[in-house]
Each structure stands twice: as C-alpha cells, then as structure tokens.
Motif scaffolding. Structure first.
Motif, PDB file in Angstrom:
ATOM      1  N   SER A 201     -11.503  -9.396 -10.469  1.00  0.00           N
ATOM      2  CA  SER A 201     -10.158  -9.552 -10.472  1.00  0.00           C
ATOM      3  C   SER A 201      -9.526  -8.136  -9.934  1.00  0.00           C
ATOM      4  CB  SER A 201      -9.674  -9.899 -11.740  1.00  0.00           C
ATOM      5  OG  SER A 201     -10.220 -11.163 -12.134  1.00  0.00           O
ATOM      6  N   ILE A 202      -8.621  -8.114  -9.075  1.00  0.00           N
ATOM      7  CA  ILE A 202      -8.254  -6.902  -8.691  1.00  0.00           C
ATOM      8  C   ILE A 202      -6.540  -7.187  -8.623  1.00  0.00           C
ATOM      9  CG2 ILE A 202      -9.946  -5.855  -7.576  1.00  0.00           C
ATOM     10  CD1 ILE A 202      -8.846  -6.776  -4.887  1.00  0.00           C
ATOM     11  N   ILE A 203      -5.633  -6.331  -8.694  1.00  0.00           N
ATOM     12  CA  ILE A 203      -4.149  -6.200  -8.745  1.00  0.00           C
ATOM     13  C   ILE A 203      -3.686  -6.010  -7.205  1.00  0.00           C
ATOM     14  CG2 ILE A 203      -2.125  -5.551  -9.494  1.00  0.00           C
ATOM     15  CD1 ILE A 203      -3.802  -7.121 -11.685  1.00  0.00           C
ATOM     16  N   GLU A 204      -2.713  -6.754  -6.776  1.00  0.00           N
ATOM     17  CA  GLU A 204      -2.401  -6.342  -5.369  1.00  0.00           C
ATOM     18  C   GLU A 204      -1.873  -4.684  -5.229  1.00  0.00           C
ATOM     19  OE1 GLU A 204       1.685  -7.861  -4.374  1.00  0.00           O
ATOM     20  OE2 GLU A 204       2.226  -8.194  -6.616  1.00  0.00           O
ATOM     21  N   HIS A 205      -1.878  -4.328  -4.130  1.00  0.00           N
ATOM     22  CA  HIS A 205      -1.787  -3.071  -3.698  1.00  0.00           C
ATOM     23  C   HIS A 205      -2.850  -1.921  -4.202  1.00  0.00           C
ATOM     24  CE1 HIS A 205       2.004  -4.362  -1.766  1.00  0.00           C
ATOM     25  NE2 HIS A 205       2.463  -4.773  -2.880  1.00  0.00           N
ATOM     26  N   GLU A 206      -3.834  -2.708  -4.920  1.00  0.00           N
ATOM     27  CA  GLU A 206      -4.803  -1.804  -5.678  1.00  0.00           C
ATOM     28  C   GLU A 206      -5.869  -1.696  -4.615  1.00  0.00           C
ATOM     29  OE1 GLU A 206      -8.293  -2.076  -9.028  1.00  0.00           O
ATOM     30  OE2 GLU A 206      -6.855  -3.531  -8.734  1.00  0.00           O
ATOM     31  N   THR A 207      -6.445  -0.213  -4.536  1.00  0.00           N
ATOM     32  CA  THR A 207      -7.476   0.157  -3.608  1.00  0.00           C
ATOM     33  C   THR A 207      -8.821   0.028  -4.152  1.00  0.00           C
ATOM     34  OG1 THR A 207      -5.735   1.860  -2.652  1.00  0.00           O
ATOM     35  CG2 THR A 207      -8.275   2.362  -2.300  1.00  0.00           C
ATOM     36  N   ILE A 208      -9.401  -0.593  -3.210  1.00  0.00           N
ATOM     37  CA  ILE A 208     -11.029  -0.894  -3.752  1.00  0.00           C
ATOM     38  C   ILE A 208     -12.010  -0.015  -2.984  1.00  0.00           C
ATOM     39  CG2 ILE A 208     -12.739  -2.622  -4.086  1.00  0.00           C
ATOM     40  CD1 ILE A 208     -10.570  -2.840  -6.079  1.00  0.00           C
ATOM     41  N   PRO A 209     -13.003   0.864  -3.524  1.00  0.00           N
ATOM     42  CA  PRO A 209     -13.800   1.452  -2.917  1.00  0.00           C
ATOM     43  C   PRO A 209     -14.713   0.495  -2.203  1.00  0.00           C
ATOM     44  CG  PRO A 209     -13.646   2.291  -5.235  1.00  0.00           C
ATOM     45  CD  PRO A 209     -13.078   1.004  -5.012  1.00  0.00           C
ATOM     46  N   VAL A 210     -15.293   1.032  -0.916  1.00  0.00           N
ATOM     47  CA  VAL A 210     -16.304   0.498  -0.174  1.00  0.00           C
ATOM     48  C   VAL A 210     -17.683   1.282  -0.338  1.00  0.00           C
ATOM     49  CG1 VAL A 210     -17.106  -0.505   1.937  1.00  0.00           C
ATOM     50  CG2 VAL A 210     -14.965  -0.443   1.424  1.00  0.00           C
ATOM     51  N   VAL A 211     -18.702   0.823  -0.979  1.00  0.00           N
ATOM     52  CA  VAL A 211     -19.880   1.515  -1.593  1.00  0.00           C
ATOM     53  C   VAL A 211     -21.196   1.025  -0.934  1.00  0.00           C
ATOM     54  CG1 VAL A 211     -18.655   2.364  -3.557  1.00  0.00           C
ATOM     55  CG2 VAL A 211     -20.149   0.252  -3.423  1.00  0.00           C
ATOM     56  N   GLY A 212     -22.222   1.885  -0.852  1.00  0.00           N
ATOM     57  CA  GLY A 212     -23.438   1.191  -0.134  1.00  0.00           C
ATOM     58  C   GLY A 212     -23.942   0.415  -1.108  1.00  0.00           C
ATOM     59  N   SER A 213     -24.065   0.366  -2.382  1.00  0.00           N
ATOM     60  CA  SER A 213     -24.619  -0.704  -3.273  1.00  0.00           C
ATOM     61  C   SER A 213     -23.806  -0.460  -4.602  1.00  0.00           C
ATOM     62  CB  SER A 213     -26.044  -0.405  -3.755  1.00  0.00           C
ATOM     63  OG  SER A 213     -26.035   0.948  -4.270  1.00  0.00           O
TER      64      SER A 213
ATOM     65  N   HIS B  51     -10.264   5.213   3.848  1.00  0.00           N
ATOM     66  CA  HIS B  51     -11.502   6.025   3.956  1.00  0.00           C
ATOM     67  C   HIS B  51     -12.483   5.513   2.983  1.00  0.00           C
ATOM     68  CE1 HIS B  51     -14.341   9.205   4.637  1.00  0.00           C
ATOM     69  NE2 HIS B  51     -14.419   9.724   3.357  1.00  0.00           N
ATOM     70  N   GLN B  52     -13.537   4.435   3.436  1.00  0.00           N
ATOM     71  CA  GLN B  52     -14.284   4.135   2.469  1.00  0.00           C
ATOM     72  C   GLN B  52     -13.580   3.221   1.457  1.00  0.00           C
ATOM     73  OE1 GLN B  52     -17.104   7.314   1.176  1.00  0.00           O
ATOM     74  NE2 GLN B  52     -18.342   7.069   2.955  1.00  0.00           N
ATOM     75  N   SER B  53     -12.789   2.642   1.881  1.00  0.00           N
ATOM     76  CA  SER B  53     -11.941   1.624   0.774  1.00  0.00           C
ATOM     77  C   SER B  53     -11.184   0.646   1.575  1.00  0.00           C
ATOM     78  CB  SER B  53     -11.210   2.828  -0.021  1.00  0.00           C
ATOM     79  OG  SER B  53      -9.863   3.097   1.008  1.00  0.00           O
ATOM     80  N   ILE B  54     -10.688  -0.459   0.929  1.00  0.00           N
ATOM     81  CA  ILE B  54      -9.805  -1.242   1.253  1.00  0.00           C
ATOM     82  C   ILE B  54      -8.377  -1.304   0.406  1.00  0.00           C
ATOM     83  CG2 ILE B  54     -11.231  -2.604   2.696  1.00  0.00           C
ATOM     84  CD1 ILE B  54     -11.231  -4.570   0.255  1.00  0.00           C
ATOM     85  N   LYS B  55      -7.303  -1.472   0.954  1.00  0.00           N
ATOM     86  CA  LYS B  55      -6.177  -1.547   0.063  1.00  0.00           C
ATOM     87  C   LYS B  55      -5.486  -3.114   0.277  1.00  0.00           C
ATOM     88  CE  LYS B  55      -1.699   0.469  -1.423  1.00  0.00           C
ATOM     89  NZ  LYS B  55      -0.821   1.543  -1.195  1.00  0.00           N
TER      90      LYS B  55
ATOM     91  N   ILE C  18      -7.287 -11.758  -6.299  1.00  0.00           N
ATOM     92  CA  ILE C  18      -6.020 -10.834  -6.031  1.00  0.00           C
ATOM     93  C   ILE C  18      -5.000 -11.237  -6.830  1.00  0.00           C
ATOM     94  CG2 ILE C  18      -4.818  -9.573  -4.399  1.00  0.00           C
ATOM     95  CD1 ILE C  18      -7.962 -11.005  -2.888  1.00  0.00           C
ATOM     96  N   LEU C  19      -4.656 -10.590  -7.806  1.00  0.00           N
ATOM     97  CA  LEU C  19      -3.421 -10.957  -8.504  1.00  0.00           C
ATOM     98  C   LEU C  19      -2.234 -10.329  -8.550  1.00  0.00           C
ATOM     99  CD1 LEU C  19      -5.715 -11.534 -11.973  1.00  0.00           C
ATOM    100  CD2 LEU C  19      -4.979 -13.345 -10.297  1.00  0.00           C
ATOM    101  N   PRO C  20      -0.987 -10.884  -8.669  1.00  0.00           N
ATOM    102  CA  PRO C  20       0.187 -10.181  -8.697  1.00  0.00           C
ATOM    103  C   PRO C  20       0.142  -9.075  -9.560  1.00  0.00           C
ATOM    104  CG  PRO C  20       0.634 -12.275  -9.655  1.00  0.00           C
ATOM    105  CD  PRO C  20      -0.815 -12.136  -9.182  1.00  0.00           C
ATOM    106  N   LYS C  21       1.001  -7.966  -9.288  1.00  0.00           N
ATOM    107  CA  LYS C  21       1.368  -6.963 -10.214  1.00  0.00           C
ATOM    108  C   LYS C  21       2.541  -7.144 -10.893  1.00  0.00           C
ATOM    109  CE  LYS C  21       1.980  -1.670 -10.277  1.00  0.00           C
ATOM    110  NZ  LYS C  21       1.957  -0.787  -9.579  1.00  0.00           N
ATOM    111  N   ILE C  22       2.397  -7.696 -12.150  1.00  0.00           N
ATOM    112  CA  ILE C  22       3.498  -8.181 -13.167  1.00  0.00           C
ATOM    113  C   ILE C  22       3.656  -7.094 -14.005  1.00  0.00           C
ATOM    114  CG2 ILE C  22       4.141  -9.859 -14.632  1.00  0.00           C
ATOM    115  CD1 ILE C  22       3.498 -10.925 -11.759  1.00  0.00           C
ATOM    116  N   HIS C  23       4.974  -6.626 -14.320  1.00  0.00           N
ATOM    117  CA  HIS C  23       5.535  -5.756 -15.140  1.00  0.00           C
ATOM    118  C   HIS C  23       4.954  -6.063 -16.449  1.00  0.00           C
ATOM    119  CE1 HIS C  23       8.010  -2.925 -17.431  1.00  0.00           C
ATOM    120  NE2 HIS C  23       8.621  -3.963 -17.775  1.00  0.00           N
ATOM    121  N   GLY C  24       4.425  -5.217 -17.015  1.00  0.00           N
ATOM    122  CA  GLY C  24       3.865  -5.205 -18.380  1.00  0.00           C
ATOM    123  C   GLY C  24       2.632  -5.773 -18.725  1.00  0.00           C
ATOM    124  N   ASN C  25       1.841  -6.316 -17.586  1.00  0.00           N
ATOM    125  CA  ASN C  25       0.626  -6.995 -17.592  1.00  0.00           C
ATOM    126  C   ASN C  25      -0.123  -6.411 -16.732  1.00  0.00           C
ATOM    127  OD1 ASN C  25       1.468  -8.767 -19.693  1.00  0.00           O
ATOM    128  ND2 ASN C  25       2.285 -10.321 -18.184  1.00  0.00           N
TER     129      ASN C  25
END
Length: 413
Positions: A9-21, A52-56, A73-80
């Motif tokens: 579970s990730i939040i919209e506009h969040e950057t996620i690293p891309v790794v080898g393992s 750079h080695q990531s996706i947003k 991918i979940l919405p960014k909700i204020h307070g949560n």
C-alpha cells in the motif's frame, strides 16, 4: 495452484525506490517489477513518472499487479496520510457516493474496509450486485438449434434430412427454438467470475465466487473479449443486468488474462482522482441543490466562448464541472472541483492563474453571480475563503476545502 501476490500500500504522489532485490514488506519494487510496469499497456500515460532509481505516482489511485506484488495506490487524505486502511476506506466511500460502487452493508456479512485489499472490495461489490439480480433469476433467451433427433421438433430441414438421414429413416433433422441460459451475457459473467477467482485473497470471497460459478453451471466456459460485449443489446426486462455488464467490461479490461515475461501476471485498475473528486463533490452537493429549488447539472450546460465568422462556427466550448440551475434555466452557482492542495501561506491561496481565468470566463459567459472552487481539506485550512472577481461583471468566488475523510464513523453509509 496460484500464489497470492504481496500487497504493497502506497499513497498517491509517493516516490517508491527501484532496487535490485527486496525483502517481503519493503516499500520498494525491484528492477524486474519496474520492467513489468513499463510493459503494462493498460496504464494511463501519466499514471506515474520515472525518477533516478525510483518511480513517483500521480493522482491515479487503485491497483497495479506486477507479477508477485500488487501495488495498492491510495489517495492522500488529510489526517490519515499514515493510515492506509483509513485512506482505503475514504477511497471506497468516495467511489460509492460517486455511484461507481454499489456496495452496501448486508446484515451480519460486513467486509472490513480497513484490512481487506481494494481488489477484494471491488470483487465483493461485483458479487453483491450479481446476487441481487440473481434473486430474480438468470437471464434466458430463445436460441435457434439444429439437431438430428428421433422425434419431430420445430420444423424439418429437408436438405439436411436428405443429406444426413437417407439411410436412417428413424432420424429427423430439425430446427427449433430453445429457451437457454447459455447466451453471451451469461458467458461474460461466468468468464469474469473465473477471472476474479484466483485474484481474490479473502477465503470467504473465494467461496462466494465459487458458488456463483456453480450458479452458471449450464453456461459454457468460453473465452469472451470486450469487443464481444459491445454486441450485447439488453431488452427492457434485461436492463437490470446493465451495471453487471459494465463491471464485466471494467474487470476484463483491467484484469487482462495475458501474462508478461516469464509468466508474470499484470493488470491495472485505476481511478483518476480529479474525475472521482468531481463526481463525489457533485453527489455531496445534490441535497444543497434540492434545498434551494435548483437542478444540479454536471459537465454543462455547454456554451462557446467565441464565434469564428469565416467558417460560421462556434469555437472554444465551455462546460462547467457542476452548475446549479434555477427553474428558468439560469445558472445560479458554478462549482469547479480540483483534487490538489492549496498553498495557504500565499495571498493567492495557491489557486492557479489559469483556474482563476477559467472562473472569470464562466462568470462572464454564463452571467453567473456566484462561483466556487472546491479542494480537499488539508492542514491549517479554515475551510472557506472569499474573493471578489473584478471586471465588467463582479462575481463572488468562494475557495472552499471539504473534508473527505470521516474521522469518527466507520459505517458504510
């Protein structure tokens, strides 16, 4: 037996690293997953950006499966922002209130929005709607059959009788109409149920899908394409299955049974939060329209900003997100919904100049005295700010933030 994909579970506009393992539960994806993502043709073109080695991720929320991992991918909700379960609940509630989900709380058979995955919730909604229609029975239609049988049924086909039965006088080659449930609509429903079964994570939901498949035991297991469903024309008595048919199309488009390299399953089921927020705001404002004796109109009424004389044609069409219209057809309030954050430290509140020009154009072209820009609630936001648009027509513009999250109640309604 298929293995259940890990859900991240990730939040919209969040950057996620891309790794080898990566380790199970790590907030990252591997280079292999990124490769699958690049090949996923069902994604909107601007669903994410490479870094750079990531996706947003952008403003699209929902599900993306990349082999052994499912991105939720979940919405960014204020307070949560730090509570995926609460963000998931807010997304489901917005979808329900916007009319994109019909899910309701059945007595004693609730599904926990805080812990179940989005896909399970979408599948649960599909099962709920299907069960409601099956109470009235499976759709059946008369289909034409040709069969070489021992008794006359329907009409005798003379040419086929001579060709097949010269040496078998006891046989009759007949054509007749038969009331059957083995029709394209039911084949599409059964195909969708089989498509969903390996992807459901809840054991109870898997059992529900299995029971529904048994309900269509008399229907052939046939590969159905979305293009096939475009040929379906529902009669007046069959219209009740129209929402089911739409959901079949959505699932068939999203849950492509094709696989990527190495047999890795890939699919996406995403919602544009800009469009969802607009529909949700419209649903929330319908009682306001009724209280004032107005009609609420979405994406209209359409008008043009200019006329091109040399081709005798109106150009630059305008269609407000939401418009309140009185009994005389005159716009009284125009609302534009924006799924983005305000900048409260600025005198302009972070409202873009383009948005303000748009609202000024609405005021002039529709001769509308009241305008509103709506945004989701955020930190330090008082909820409502008022501006006066200056010019030949002076209009009142309200910049308003609305609370998307429900901080206390956890019910469906």
């Amino acid at each position: 037996m298929s293995t259940v994909a890990e859900v991240l579970s990730i939040i919209e506009h969040e950057t996620i690293p891309v790794v080898g393992s990566r380790s199970y539960g790590e907030r990252s994806i591997t280079v292999k997953h990124a490769g699958l993502l690049a090949k996923l043709t069902t994604l909107p073109p601007n669903a994410f950006t490479w870094g750079h080695q990531s996706i947003k991720w952008s403003q699209y929320c929902g599900l993306v499966q990349l082999g052994d991992i499912t991105l939720e991918i979940l919405p960014k909700i204020h307070g949560n922002e730090s509570e995926p379960g609460a963000c998931r609940e807010s997304l489901v509630r917005m979808l329900k209130q916007a009319g994109l989900l019909k899910i309701h709380k059945p007595g004693g058979a609730d599904i926990n929005l805080q812990t179940h995955t989005l896909l399970d919730i979408f599948i649960y909604d599909f099962c709920e709607q299907l069960n409601q229609q099956l109470v009235q029975g499976v759709i059946r239609r008369y289909i034409v059959r040709e069969e070489n049988i021992g008794v006359l049924k329907g009409k005798l086909l003379a040419q086929q009788q001579l060709r097949h039965n010269l040496a078998h006088k006891e046989r009759l080659y007949c054509q007749y109409d038969e009331l059957s449930e083995d029709i394209l609509l039911n084949q599409a429903i059964k195909y969708t149920l089989r498509l969903l079964l390996p992807r459901a994570q809840s054991p109870r939901l898997k059992n529900e899908l299995t029971q529904l498949i048994y309900t269509f035991d008399g229907v052939a297991d046939t590969l159905v394409e979305v293009s096939d469903l475009e040929r379906i024309s529902l009669s007046r008595n069959e219209k009740r299955f129209e929402p089911i048919l739409r959901l079949c199309i959505i699932f068939m488009q999203a849950l492509n049974p094709g696989t990527g390299a190495g047999g890795n399953r890939m699919f996406s089921l995403l919602f544009d939060m800009n469009q969802l927020f607009e529909r949700w705001v419209a649903a929330m404002l319908k009682p306001v329209a009724r209280e004032n004796g107005w009609r609420l109109r979405q994406q209209g009424p359409k008008r043009f900003m200019a006329y091109r004389e040399d081709i005798d044609k109106d150009v630059f069409q305008m269609k407000p997100d939401i418009c309140f219209i009185d009994d005389d057809g005159i716009p009284q309030l125009i609302v534009d919904a924006k799924w983005k954050l305000l900048e409260l430290s600025e005198a302009k509140l972070g409202v873009s100049q383009a948005d303000l020009y748009q609202m000024q154009a609405y005021a002039n072209r529709y001769n509308c005295p009241s305008l509103c820009l709506m945004y989701p609630r955020q930190d330090n936001c008082l909820g409502e700010y008022r501006l006066t648009l200056q010019g030949e027509i002076s209009s009142n513009l309200t910049v308003k933030s609305v609370q998307v999250a429900r901080l206390q109640s956890r019910s469906w309604a």
